[in-house]
Design a protein around this motif. Structure first.
Motif, PDB file in Angstrom:
ATOM      1  N   LEU A 234      -5.726   2.711 -17.118  1.00 58.40           N
ATOM      2  CA  LEU A 234      -4.912   1.584 -16.653  1.00 58.40           C
ATOM      3  C   LEU A 234      -3.439   1.977 -16.630  1.00 58.40           C
ATOM      4  O   LEU A 234      -2.700   1.638 -15.695  1.00 58.40           O
ATOM      5  CB  LEU A 234      -5.129   0.377 -17.565  1.00 58.40           C
ATOM      6  CG  LEU A 234      -4.483  -0.940 -17.130  1.00 58.40           C
ATOM      7  CD1 LEU A 234      -5.092  -1.438 -15.828  1.00 58.40           C
ATOM      8  CD2 LEU A 234      -4.653  -1.995 -18.222  1.00 58.40           C
ATOM      9  N   ARG A 235      -3.016   2.699 -17.662  1.00 58.83           N
ATOM     10  CA  ARG A 235      -1.624   3.170 -17.715  1.00 58.83           C
ATOM     11  C   ARG A 235      -1.330   4.135 -16.573  1.00 58.83           C
ATOM     12  O   ARG A 235      -0.247   4.091 -15.971  1.00 58.83           O
ATOM     13  CB  ARG A 235      -1.345   3.841 -19.059  1.00 58.83           C
ATOM     14  CG  ARG A 235       0.046   4.441 -19.174  1.00 58.83           C
ATOM     15  CD  ARG A 235       0.281   5.038 -20.536  1.00 58.83           C
ATOM     16  NE  ARG A 235       1.560   5.742 -20.578  1.00 58.83           N
ATOM     17  CZ  ARG A 235       1.722   7.011 -20.238  1.00 58.83           C
ATOM     18  NH1 ARG A 235       0.659   7.728 -19.830  1.00 58.83           N
ATOM     19  NH2 ARG A 235       2.903   7.570 -20.292  1.00 58.83           N
ATOM     20  N   GLU A 236      -2.281   4.996 -16.252  1.00 54.76           N
ATOM     21  CA  GLU A 236      -2.082   5.926 -15.131  1.00 54.76           C
ATOM     22  C   GLU A 236      -1.898   5.165 -13.832  1.00 54.76           C
ATOM     23  O   GLU A 236      -1.106   5.574 -12.965  1.00 54.76           O
ATOM     24  CB  GLU A 236      -3.270   6.887 -15.027  1.00 54.76           C
ATOM     25  CG  GLU A 236      -3.325   7.940 -16.116  1.00 54.76           C
ATOM     26  CD  GLU A 236      -2.071   8.798 -16.150  1.00 54.76           C
ATOM     27  OE1 GLU A 236      -1.606   9.226 -15.081  1.00 54.76           O
ATOM     28  OE2 GLU A 236      -1.539   9.010 -17.260  1.00 54.76           O
ATOM     29  N   GLN A 237      -2.606   4.066 -13.687  1.00 52.50           N
ATOM     30  CA  GLN A 237      -2.427   3.240 -12.492  1.00 52.50           C
ATOM     31  C   GLN A 237      -1.017   2.647 -12.450  1.00 52.50           C
ATOM     32  O   GLN A 237      -0.399   2.570 -11.384  1.00 52.50           O
ATOM     33  CB  GLN A 237      -3.472   2.133 -12.471  1.00 52.50           C
ATOM     34  CG  GLN A 237      -4.899   2.627 -12.265  1.00 52.50           C
ATOM     35  CD  GLN A 237      -5.900   1.483 -12.293  1.00 52.50           C
ATOM     36  OE1 GLN A 237      -5.628   0.383 -11.792  1.00 52.50           O
ATOM     37  NE2 GLN A 237      -7.056   1.718 -12.891  1.00 52.50           N
ATOM     38  N   LEU A 238      -0.519   2.230 -13.616  1.00 52.14           N
ATOM     39  CA  LEU A 238       0.847   1.715 -13.690  1.00 52.14           C
ATOM     40  C   LEU A 238       1.841   2.782 -13.245  1.00 52.14           C
ATOM     41  O   LEU A 238       2.757   2.508 -12.455  1.00 52.14           O
ATOM     42  CB  LEU A 238       1.165   1.259 -15.114  1.00 52.14           C
ATOM     43  CG  LEU A 238       2.645   0.980 -15.423  1.00 52.14           C
ATOM     44  CD1 LEU A 238       3.152  -0.204 -14.611  1.00 52.14           C
ATOM     45  CD2 LEU A 238       2.851   0.735 -16.920  1.00 52.14           C
ATOM     46  N   LEU A 239       1.673   3.987 -13.753  1.00 51.35           N
ATOM     47  CA  LEU A 239       2.595   5.071 -13.395  1.00 51.35           C
ATOM     48  C   LEU A 239       2.559   5.347 -11.899  1.00 51.35           C
ATOM     49  O   LEU A 239       3.600   5.617 -11.279  1.00 51.35           O
ATOM     50  CB  LEU A 239       2.241   6.333 -14.181  1.00 51.35           C
ATOM     51  CG  LEU A 239       2.357   6.235 -15.703  1.00 51.35           C
ATOM     52  CD1 LEU A 239       1.970   7.550 -16.360  1.00 51.35           C
ATOM     53  CD2 LEU A 239       3.763   5.822 -16.125  1.00 51.35           C
ATOM     54  N   LYS A 240       1.374   5.276 -11.286  1.00 57.53           N
ATOM     55  CA  LYS A 240       1.265   5.489  -9.843  1.00 57.53           C
ATOM     56  C   LYS A 240       1.975   4.379  -9.070  1.00 57.53           C
ATOM     57  O   LYS A 240       2.613   4.629  -8.040  1.00 57.53           O
ATOM     58  CB  LYS A 240      -0.203   5.563  -9.439  1.00 57.53           C
ATOM     59  CG  LYS A 240      -0.890   6.843  -9.877  1.00 57.53           C
ATOM     60  CD  LYS A 240      -2.367   6.831  -9.511  1.00 57.53           C
ATOM     61  CE  LYS A 240      -3.064   8.104 -10.002  1.00 57.53           C
ATOM     62  NZ  LYS A 240      -4.535   8.072  -9.695  1.00 57.53           N
ATOM     63  N   GLN A 241       1.849   3.156  -9.566  1.00 54.73           N
ATOM     64  CA  GLN A 241       2.546   2.035  -8.925  1.00 54.73           C
ATOM     65  C   GLN A 241       4.060   2.249  -8.953  1.00 54.73           C
ATOM     66  O   GLN A 241       4.751   2.024  -7.957  1.00 54.73           O
ATOM     67  CB  GLN A 241       2.202   0.721  -9.629  1.00 54.73           C
ATOM     68  CG  GLN A 241       0.857   0.130  -9.284  1.00 54.73           C
ATOM     69  CD  GLN A 241       0.658  -1.195  -9.988  1.00 54.73           C
ATOM     70  OE1 GLN A 241       0.304  -1.240 -11.170  1.00 54.73           O
ATOM     71  NE2 GLN A 241       0.905  -2.278  -9.290  1.00 54.73           N
ATOM     72  N   ILE A 242       4.550   2.660 -10.114  1.00 54.64           N
ATOM     73  CA  ILE A 242       5.993   2.877 -10.243  1.00 54.64           C
ATOM     74  C   ILE A 242       6.428   4.057  -9.382  1.00 54.64           C
ATOM     75  O   ILE A 242       7.486   4.016  -8.735  1.00 54.64           O
ATOM     76  CB  ILE A 242       6.385   3.091 -11.714  1.00 54.64           C
ATOM     77  CG1 ILE A 242       6.086   1.831 -12.525  1.00 54.64           C
ATOM     78  CG2 ILE A 242       7.863   3.436 -11.825  1.00 54.64           C
ATOM     79  CD1 ILE A 242       6.345   1.965 -14.009  1.00 54.64           C
ATOM     80  N   ASP A 243       5.616   5.100  -9.339  1.00 49.43           N
ATOM     81  CA  ASP A 243       5.930   6.249  -8.483  1.00 49.43           C
ATOM     82  C   ASP A 243       6.035   5.830  -7.022  1.00 49.43           C
ATOM     83  O   ASP A 243       6.876   6.341  -6.276  1.00 49.43           O
ATOM     84  CB  ASP A 243       4.864   7.341  -8.630  1.00 49.43           C
ATOM     85  CG  ASP A 243       4.981   8.117  -9.938  1.00 49.43           C
ATOM     86  OD1 ASP A 243       6.044   8.008 -10.597  1.00 49.43           O
ATOM     87  OD2 ASP A 243       4.025   8.809 -10.303  1.00 49.43           O
ATOM     88  N   ALA A 244       5.164   4.906  -6.612  1.00 52.97           N
ATOM     89  CA  ALA A 244       5.213   4.412  -5.231  1.00 52.97           C
ATOM     90  C   ALA A 244       6.515   3.673  -4.955  1.00 52.97           C
ATOM     91  O   ALA A 244       7.064   3.739  -3.847  1.00 52.97           O
ATOM     92  CB  ALA A 244       4.015   3.499  -4.958  1.00 52.97           C
ATOM     93  N   VAL A 245       7.028   2.975  -5.977  1.00 52.54           N
ATOM     94  CA  VAL A 245       8.306   2.260  -5.817  1.00 52.54           C
ATOM     95  C   VAL A 245       9.458   3.243  -5.658  1.00 52.54           C
ATOM     96  O   VAL A 245      10.363   3.059  -4.833  1.00 52.54           O
ATOM     97  CB  VAL A 245       8.563   1.339  -7.037  1.00 52.54           C
ATOM     98  CG1 VAL A 245       9.961   0.723  -6.958  1.00 52.54           C
ATOM     99  CG2 VAL A 245       7.502   0.249  -7.115  1.00 52.54           C
ATOM    100  N   THR A 246       9.427   4.318  -6.441  1.00 53.72           N
ATOM    101  CA  THR A 246      10.558   5.256  -6.466  1.00 53.72           C
ATOM    102  C   THR A 246      10.455   6.360  -5.420  1.00 53.72           C
ATOM    103  O   THR A 246      11.445   7.040  -5.154  1.00 53.72           O
ATOM    104  CB  THR A 246      10.682   5.897  -7.856  1.00 53.72           C
ATOM    105  OG1 THR A 246       9.488   6.641  -8.158  1.00 53.72           O
ATOM    106  CG2 THR A 246      10.883   4.840  -8.928  1.00 53.72           C
ATOM    107  N   ALA A 247       9.271   6.532  -4.826  1.00 51.28           N
ATOM    108  CA  ALA A 247       9.058   7.670  -3.918  1.00 51.28           C
ATOM    109  C   ALA A 247      10.017   7.662  -2.735  1.00 51.28           C
ATOM    110  O   ALA A 247      10.566   8.705  -2.358  1.00 51.28           O
ATOM    111  CB  ALA A 247       7.614   7.684  -3.437  1.00 51.28           C
ATOM    112  N   ASN A 248      10.208   6.515  -2.127  1.00 56.12           N
ATOM    113  CA  ASN A 248      11.065   6.419  -0.949  1.00 56.12           C
ATOM    114  C   ASN A 248      12.358   5.663  -1.246  1.00 56.12           C
ATOM    115  O   ASN A 248      12.956   5.052  -0.365  1.00 56.12           O
ATOM    116  CB  ASN A 248      10.311   5.726   0.194  1.00 56.12           C
ATOM    117  CG  ASN A 248       9.076   6.506   0.602  1.00 56.12           C
ATOM    118  OD1 ASN A 248       9.146   7.711   0.846  1.00 56.12           O
ATOM    119  ND2 ASN A 248       7.941   5.825   0.677  1.00 56.12           N
TER     120      ASN A 248
END
Length: 296
Positions: A27-41
């Motif tokens: 679940l935490r890994e999913q959170l990190l992916k969500q945040i990465d998607a916010v910061t990617a662009n």
């Protein structure tokens, strides 16, 4: 009749602890992916830190030890120093005084528009945080002392929180005297105000009352029924917020700091989206028990 004998082999295995097992880790890994998607662009630089106040563990972080410009989130450090000095008897919070016209500055706030305000330091503190009044902030800096704020932060282990100038001091800005803090330290100081670390219960309760009245992107990312204690900050090219989200059963602290923004609204959106992702993560931990099934 032959009796069945159960033979159980004892095999060493790791214990799954609620909130720390493989399911929660995924679940935490999913959170990190969500945040990465916010910061990617993201067209700028963003740093953040998210802390689980139940376990005390860091959940997510990026550039968390790097000082960023604070904008008005520096006022958290001033608020903490005010309470500390008042508790020591070095500062009177309830003596009303006329505002010195020399202390009036522009920017955010309401005092600049009043003719003859008479306020106590307690009132200035409320204005400093709730409406981010720059004039009240400068009154507070004069009262507590810039050096005292910095010395206090150093003593607390938050030496990267640095109050280097008053509000709206263009000469200081031109010299590069920016107020700075890292996401890690900003997360910690808002947590300390919320918990009352180093403060009496009355000071903690008043800090909470003040911080609960601030409406920022983190507040907007969380259901209205959940208390949020936060401070916002914004300058041209800069957006920053720090908060404790008092989610029942799983409170968390969060700071998101952005700078070098191509467009200022991008910073607001990033703060809101990261806070929303964090809230969704902690809400599922709070309501899902050890295996994710929501409790009846």
């Amino acid at each position: 009749m032959k009796r069945m004998v159960c033979v159980i082999a004892i095999v060493a295995a790791g214990t799954v602890v609620a909130g720390q097992g493989p399911l929660q880790s995924d679940l935490r890994e999913q959170l990190l992916k969500q945040i990465d998607a916010v910061t990617a662009n993201f067209h700028g630089v963003v740093g953040y830190r998210i802390v689980d106040l139940t376990s005390g563990g860091q959940v997510a972080a990026r550039l968390e030890r790097q000082p960023f410009p604070t904008a008005s989130t520096i006022k958290l450090a001033i608020l903490y120093e005010m309470f500390t000095l008042a508790e020591a008897g070095s500062l009177s919070l309830d003596t009303p005084k006329p505002l010195d016209k020399a202390q009036v500055v522009g920017g955010s706030g309401v005092l600049q528009h009043l003719t003859m305000p008479v306020l106590s330091l307690r009132d200035h503190a409320a204005l400093m945080v709730i409406v981010s009044d720059n004039t009240s902030t400068n009154v507070m800096i004069d009262a507590v002392g810039m050096n005292c704020v910095n010395a206090r932060m150093t003593a607390l282990g938050l030496s990267d929180i640095r109050l280097r100038r008053k509000m709206m001091d263009d000469a200081a800005v031109a010299r590069g005297d920016e107020n700075v803090a890292s996401p890690a330290s900003l997360t910690r100081i808002v947590e300390m105000l919320w918990k009352g670390d180093g403060l009496k219960a009355e000071s903690r309760d008043e800090a909470r009352r003040i911080l609960a009245r601030v409406g920022g992107q983190i507040r907007g990312a969380v259901p209205a029924s959940v208390p949020v204690y936060e401070k916002t900050g914004g300058l041209s090219g800069v957006r920053a917020e720090a908060a404790v989200v008092d989610l029942p059963g799983r409170p968390f602290a969060i700071a998101v700091m952005t700078t070098y923004l191509a467009n200022d609204p991008d910073g607001d959106r990033a703060i809101r989206d990261i806070a929303a992702a964090a809230f969704s993560y902690f809400e599922r931990l709070a309501t899902g028990g050890a295996f994710g099934r929501k409790q009846p």
